[in-house]
Design a protein around this motif. Structure first.
Motif, PDB file in Angstrom:
ATOM      1  N   ALA A  82       0.828  -1.204   0.000  1.00 42.91           N
ATOM      2  CA  ALA A  82       0.000   0.000   0.000  1.00 42.91           C
ATOM      3  C   ALA A  82       0.866   1.258   0.000  1.00 42.91           C
ATOM      4  O   ALA A  82       0.476   2.285  -0.560  1.00 42.91           O
ATOM      5  N   ALA A  83       2.054   1.162   0.599  1.00 45.24           N
ATOM      6  CA  ALA A  83       2.954   2.303   0.674  1.00 45.24           C
ATOM      7  C   ALA A  83       3.920   2.383  -0.505  1.00 45.24           C
ATOM      8  O   ALA A  83       4.693   3.333  -0.600  1.00 45.24           O
ATOM      9  N   ASP A  84       3.873   1.400  -1.386  1.00 43.54           N
ATOM     10  CA  ASP A  84       4.847   1.304  -2.477  1.00 43.54           C
ATOM     11  C   ASP A  84       4.100   1.104  -3.790  1.00 43.54           C
ATOM     12  O   ASP A  84       3.687  -0.005  -4.132  1.00 43.54           O
ATOM     13  N   LYS A  85       3.941   2.163  -4.549  1.00 43.92           N
ATOM     14  CA  LYS A  85       3.132   2.123  -5.765  1.00 43.92           C
ATOM     15  C   LYS A  85       3.790   1.338  -6.898  1.00 43.92           C
ATOM     16  O   LYS A  85       3.156   1.100  -7.933  1.00 43.92           O
ATOM     17  N   ASP A  86       5.045   0.934  -6.735  1.00 41.62           N
ATOM     18  CA  ASP A  86       5.713   0.181  -7.785  1.00 41.62           C
ATOM     19  C   ASP A  86       5.543  -1.325  -7.649  1.00 41.62           C
ATOM     20  O   ASP A  86       5.985  -2.080  -8.518  1.00 41.62           O
ATOM     21  N   VAL A  87       4.919  -1.795  -6.571  1.00 46.03           N
ATOM     22  CA  VAL A  87       4.607  -3.219  -6.430  1.00 46.03           C
ATOM     23  C   VAL A  87       3.543  -3.578  -7.462  1.00 46.03           C
ATOM     24  O   VAL A  87       2.526  -2.893  -7.595  1.00 46.03           O
TER      25      VAL A  87
END
Length: 446
Positions: free
Chosen positions: A164-169
């Motif tokens: 949720a905190a990492d848009k590149d996942v």
């Protein structure tokens, strides 16, 4: 077992019809129960190493699949304390062509440091950073834009939080996930706190260091809102999310998360509940099957509709500039057609625009799409004339099952059955591809 078609015999290509290949199964599903062929040049391997996280070096293992090309990666997070690590799932994913990274959090199972839920989340973020480190990307053939974060139980809470905190996942897999913040809110009732301690925590303490039952119970009771499973699921609305619950486990928590994502407008949520316990003790094959079917559908962020825009360093763009060698079937000012180096069948050709900066069919100008499709038609006519297939497949993917962020059209013959467009298919020898390309060039209509 999917068909293994070799091009070696095509150096002496004849005009005779081709024998039918064996029936093909859906993409990669044989990996659930069958070993893959040994690649002596690039064999599957296991790398044990120390993963750096906030001053500690964590016990970690990277499972790497066979093949010299870059592979997608599954970051697999275990629960509390990690008795069930789901390593059978890791092995199945590797057989299906995925790297898998698993590790022990700080203060668990011999990894140095203090165990806490906050530290677990930091460790998961550190693992993502390790997977994107350019040196590791090159050394281990990692696709940095196609990382899926998966977690079981408490690991599901960590997977949801870090993604949720990492848009590149690229995507998130939650296996009977634990809602840490929601459980903590329930601790306002002392009886629920005591029941959780007795039923879930008391026997889990031996593998954990630097903490105690009361310390962990207090951390749950005052859990950071960032550990709210439903809130994190809502933040994942722009990416594929799969939630698999267990009837005799804590399925309700995962169901609530999936429902929250859907309520937030998430179009790519897959959820199901299996009639098993929290460890999926009698549904391991079923679990692996569902996970592998879903993993294949998760695109890299560079090709996702919500990901980054077209980039000039993608492999197809480099081909149009002559920076990467290809077995050319056709080329003009606007379009390039070349042999795919992972052919689904003998004669598999890809057709791309040399001028349109488009990842998918929605982004390409109509005039350039017309030029690409006109060449695809000519390639199909040449394949019919030279290879004598039963039919010709013309396929174009947009995000789903697309691995390169540059619009491309597949044109490939089907002989007795239509082949599946899989990721990845076996690599062919370049000299064999050149032999087929020469035959197709000669047969291309005007």
């Amino acid at each position: 077992m999917r068909a293994a078609l070799t091009l070696a015999a095509w150096a002496l290509l004849s005009a005779t019809a081709i024998a039918a290949p064996p029936e093909m199964l859906p993409p990669n599903m044989d990996a659930v129960t069958s070993d893959t062929a040994v690649d002596t040049a690039h064999p599957a391997a296991m790398v044990a190493f120390r993963l750096p996280s906030h001053g500690a070096l964590l016990n970690a293992v990277l499972y790497t699949p066979s093949g010299g090309e870059a592979h997608a990666t599954l970051l697999l997070l275990h629960g509390l304390p990690g008795n069930e690590q789901n390593l059978d799932l890791a092995q199945a994913a590797r057989r299906a062509g995925w790297n898998v990274l698993t590790f022990h959090y700080r203060g668990s199972w011999g990894s140095p440091g203090v165990f806490s839920f906050a530290n677990c989340a930091e460790d998961a973020a550190a693992a993502l950073a390790w997977l994107r480190d350019p040196a590791n990307v090159q050394k281990y053939h990692l696709k940095a834009d196609r990382i899926v974060v998966a977690g079981h139980s408490m690991g599901g809470a960590m997977a949801a939080r870090v993604a949720a905190a990492d848009k590149d996942v690229a995507g998130v897999l939650l296996i009977d996930p634990f809602d840490l913040a929601g459980t903590g809110r329930g601790f306002a009732d002392p009886a629920k706190r005591q029941a959780f301690d007795a039923g879930e925590l008391h026997d889990d303490m031996p593998p954990l260091a630097g903490t105690s039952e009361d310390t962990l119970l207090d951390e749950i009771a005052r859990a950071d809102p960032a550990f709210d499973l439903a809130a994190n699921a809502r933040a994942l609305a722009d990416r594929p999310l799969m939630v698999i619950g267990a009837e005799r486990g804590i399925a309700a928590q995962g169901i609530a998360a999936a429902d929250a994502a859907r309520a937030a407008g998430a179009p790519w949520v897959t959820s199901l509940t299996m009639p098993t316990d929290h460890s999926f003790s009698d549904h391991r094959i079923a679990l692996e099957t569902e996970v592998l079917k879903w993993l294949w559908t998760v695109p890299g962020r560079s090709v996702s509709f919500t990901g980054t825009a077209w980039q000039p360093d993608n492999i197809f763009a480099k081909m149009t500039r002559g920076e990467v060698k290809v077995a050319t079937v056709y080329e003009d000012k606007y379009v390039l057609a070349f042999m795919g180096n992972h052919p689904e069948s003998i004669g598999h050709v890809l057709v791309i625009s040399k001028v349109a900066h488009a990842r998918n069919i929605m982004e390409i100008p109509p005039v350039e799409l017309n030029r690409v499709m006109a060449v695809a038609r000519r390639v199909a006519i040449a394949e019919r004339a030279v290879l004598h297939p039963q039919g010709v497949v013309i396929q174009q993917n947009n995000g789903n099952a697309q691995s390169i962020p540059h619009l491309h059209v597949h044109v490939y013959p089907s002989y007795a059955v239509s082949p599946w467009l899989t990721t990845p298919a076996p690599m062919a020898e370049f000299t064999d591809l050149q032999a087929v390309a020469a035959k197709l060039r000669a047969a291309m209509p005007q």
